[in-house]
Scaffold this motif. Sequence first.
Motif, mmCIF file in Angstrom:
data_model
loop_
_atom_site.group_PDB
_atom_site.id
_atom_site.type_symbol
_atom_site.label_atom_id
_atom_site.label_comp_id
_atom_site.label_asym_id
_atom_site.label_seq_id
_atom_site.Cartn_x
_atom_site.Cartn_y
_atom_site.Cartn_z
ATOM 1 N N PHE A 46 0.852 -1.176 0.000
ATOM 2 C CA PHE A 46 0.000 0.000 0.000
ATOM 3 C C PHE A 46 0.892 1.232 0.000
ATOM 4 O O PHE A 46 1.953 1.241 0.635
ATOM 5 N N LEU A 47 0.445 2.282 -0.664
ATOM 6 C CA LEU A 47 1.128 3.567 -0.612
ATOM 7 C C LEU A 47 0.387 4.550 0.294
ATOM 8 O O LEU A 47 0.769 5.718 0.390
ATOM 9 N N SER A 48 -0.657 4.066 0.951
ATOM 10 C CA SER A 48 -1.427 4.840 1.926
ATOM 11 C C SER A 48 -1.896 3.851 2.990
ATOM 12 O O SER A 48 -1.796 2.633 2.795
ATOM 13 N N PRO A 49 -2.411 4.329 4.121
ATOM 14 C CA PRO A 49 -2.832 3.398 5.176
ATOM 15 C C PRO A 49 -3.815 2.348 4.666
ATOM 16 O O PRO A 49 -4.773 2.664 3.951
ATOM 17 N N SER A 50 -3.559 1.097 5.056
ATOM 18 C CA SER A 50 -4.351 -0.024 4.552
ATOM 19 C C SER A 50 -5.666 -0.213 5.284
ATOM 20 O O SER A 50 -6.540 -0.935 4.810
ATOM 21 N N GLY A 51 -5.796 0.401 6.464
ATOM 22 C CA GLY A 51 -6.957 0.159 7.307
ATOM 23 C C GLY A 51 -6.713 -0.918 8.335
ATOM 24 O O GLY A 51 -7.512 -1.105 9.251
ATOM 25 N N ILE A 52 -5.620 -1.653 8.172
ATOM 26 C CA ILE A 52 -5.221 -2.706 9.119
ATOM 27 C C ILE A 52 -3.892 -2.287 9.728
ATOM 28 O O ILE A 52 -2.887 -2.160 9.027
ATOM 29 N N ASP A 53 -3.856 -2.069 11.027
ATOM 30 C CA ASP A 53 -2.663 -1.529 11.668
ATOM 31 C C ASP A 53 -1.431 -2.390 11.443
ATOM 32 O O ASP A 53 -0.314 -1.874 11.324
ATOM 33 N N GLU A 54 -1.618 -3.710 11.371
ATOM 34 C CA GLU A 54 -0.466 -4.612 11.257
ATOM 35 C C GLU A 54 0.078 -4.699 9.836
ATOM 36 O O GLU A 54 1.075 -5.398 9.600
ATOM 37 N N PHE A 55 -0.547 -4.014 8.884
ATOM 38 C CA PHE A 55 -0.062 -4.011 7.499
ATOM 39 C C PHE A 55 0.237 -2.567 7.123
ATOM 40 O O PHE A 55 -0.601 -1.854 6.579
ATOM 41 N N GLY A 56 1.477 -2.138 7.426
ATOM 42 C CA GLY A 56 1.857 -0.760 7.198
ATOM 43 C C GLY A 56 2.085 -0.447 5.730
ATOM 44 O O GLY A 56 2.210 -1.339 4.891
ATOM 45 N N TYR A 57 2.157 0.846 5.411
ATOM 46 C CA TYR A 57 2.305 1.245 4.011
ATOM 47 C C TYR A 57 3.717 1.745 3.734
ATOM 48 O O TYR A 57 4.471 2.092 4.651
ATOM 49 N N HIS B 77 -1.400 -0.965 -4.170
ATOM 50 C CA HIS B 77 -2.579 -0.140 -3.905
ATOM 51 C C HIS B 77 -2.107 1.300 -4.007
ATOM 52 O O HIS B 77 -1.387 1.798 -3.142
ATOM 53 N N ALA B 78 -2.501 1.980 -5.078
ATOM 54 C CA ALA B 78 -1.926 3.276 -5.435
ATOM 55 C C ALA B 78 -2.874 4.418 -5.087
ATOM 56 O O ALA B 78 -3.713 4.824 -5.893
ATOM 57 N N GLU B 79 -2.759 4.933 -3.883
ATOM 58 C CA GLU B 79 -3.385 6.186 -3.477
ATOM 59 C C GLU B 79 -2.343 6.979 -2.696
ATOM 60 O O GLU B 79 -1.680 6.445 -1.808
ATOM 61 N N LEU C 46 -5.536 12.441 0.609
ATOM 62 C CA LEU C 46 -6.624 11.780 1.319
ATOM 63 C C LEU C 46 -6.982 12.542 2.584
ATOM 64 O O LEU C 46 -6.093 12.990 3.315
ATOM 65 N N HIS C 47 -8.254 12.661 2.866
ATOM 66 C CA HIS C 47 -8.699 13.282 4.105
ATOM 67 C C HIS C 47 -8.421 12.341 5.266
ATOM 68 O O HIS C 47 -8.370 11.124 5.114
ATOM 69 N N ALA C 48 -8.255 12.889 6.436
ATOM 70 C CA ALA C 48 -7.994 12.068 7.620
ATOM 71 C C ALA C 48 -9.176 11.154 7.898
ATOM 72 O O ALA C 48 -10.328 11.474 7.580
ATOM 73 N N ASP C 49 -8.874 9.980 8.489
ATOM 74 C CA ASP C 49 -9.933 9.056 8.856
ATOM 75 C C ASP C 49 -10.850 9.690 9.897
ATOM 76 O O ASP C 49 -10.435 10.512 10.711
ATOM 77 N N GLY C 50 -12.091 9.268 9.881
ATOM 78 C CA GLY C 50 -13.041 9.766 10.867
ATOM 79 C C GLY C 50 -14.413 9.919 10.261
ATOM 80 O O GLY C 50 -14.631 9.623 9.076
ATOM 81 N N PRO C 51 -15.376 10.380 11.029
ATOM 82 C CA PRO C 51 -16.743 10.516 10.527
ATOM 83 C C PRO C 51 -16.830 11.437 9.319
ATOM 84 O O PRO C 51 -16.174 12.476 9.262
ATOM 85 N N LEU C 52 -17.650 11.038 8.340
ATOM 86 C CA LEU C 52 -17.893 11.841 7.151
ATOM 87 C C LEU C 52 -19.375 12.103 6.924
ATOM 88 O O LEU C 52 -19.745 12.963 6.127
ATOM 89 N N GLY C 53 -20.233 11.345 7.589
ATOM 90 C CA GLY C 53 -21.662 11.465 7.386
ATOM 91 C C GLY C 53 -22.189 10.418 6.429
ATOM 92 O O GLY C 53 -21.456 9.570 5.912
#
Length: 468
Positions: free
Chosen positions: A149-160, A183-185, A190-197
């Motif tokens: 991944f070139l950006s956070p994968s969503g899984i902490d144990e799989f770094g980018y 995974h090319a992003e 990218l906006h920070a993780d968190g609520p978006l609605g």
Amino acid sequence: MTSSPSAAFAARRVFLGGRFAPATVRVDGGRIAAIDAFDPDADTVLPDDAVLLPGLVDSHVHLDEPGRTEWEGFATGTAAAAAGGVTTLLDMPLNSDPVTTTPAALAAKRAAAAGKLAVDVGYWGGAVPENLGSLRELADAGVVGFKCFLSPSGIDEFGYLDAVGLDRALTELAAFDGLLIVHAEDPAHLHADGPLGVHYRDFLASRPPESERDAIRLVIETARRTGARVHIVHVSDGTALEDVRAAKAEGVRITVETCPHYLTLDAADVPDGGGAFKCCPPIRDRANQDLLWAGVVDGAIDAIVSDHSPSTVALKSEPDFGLSWGGIAGLQTGLSAVHTAARARGIPLERILPLMTTGPARIAGLGGLGRIEAGLPAHLAVFRPDETFTVRAEALEYRNPMSPWDGRTLTGIVDTTYLRGESVYRRGDGVLVRSGRELLAPSAVAGTEGSGASAPGASVHRVGEERA
């Protein structure tokens, strides 16, 4: 019915050499022994409204086992593959726990797979900051290539990997001609993780196409400098294909894939709170989809694969797009969805089939698969291209009954799937037998022969031995 070790399959339309033609496919010992003229007295004669296809190859599937079997698993995932006409799939190194970044983690995954495979399965390894410098060891253990991944994968144990890490990985892989799938992003966009609605437009804006384009340009630049092989997974931004076309023309060793959800769904289809549609990168608008289809037709896109990445219903049902889990369940419906959309655009089945068979096979180093040809394994699928059906998520083979195509009418459905000439799935009856094998790199198989090191109950096959 289950075929005998020697059998003959006749159809008025068999997919041979890129076109449909009348033929009889004769099978002996699990392999295609000969292809003859149409024989009306063959053991199995397909009705005129059915076609005989090579088994599909899906090089991008998250089976999530071990560790997150409640999300999917080898038993349910390979059943869904068989129901979708897929006879060979490649399992991603996440979202299982442990992630497949060490030989020990690969061994755990192989042990979890034993006795559960309805189709053949190979494994991708992961390239993360912690295992750079030891990728060859994981290759020797049997993975077909490496996912990063070139950006956070969503899984902490799989770094980018950042730009420096990408350069290190490709330099290392170039030394033994290993493949990096990316995974090319670009996280800078990218906006920070968190609520978006609950509004999809806000999620879509949080992952703009510039993120894909800049990341793909970085991969192209680094591949050009190192001479390494690279593959871009799940391209959703059609404008990025211009850079891909130019890189290919220049001789950069790059391939790309897209997915059924990008080719058949668009942003206007996504309802508020529709977590079943959330994926990264996101489903974009119809104009972008048109660009992707242009890439399918002109060859810029090398493969169409599912990126089947399910999770539990609870994780996908969170109405806030910033909080729901990202991933599409699409393994079983991929061929039907793509065929339906292609047909509406006047694109024949013959044009999309190579991208779902030989294309992903070549990317994964399984170049002998995805064809009906003498000497190859008799991996086959009976498909009715004109029959319509309505997708019912609860009737799919997935562990968690969710689908963004739920309630949609699709055209084309798989009747029967054969693995080495044996019927492993039949519509209405489900999975009939679990005779799938593991596909490992040659050095890994050589290391297990006679050593008792294989997963208990597993049948192991060397990658590249399709004609053996």
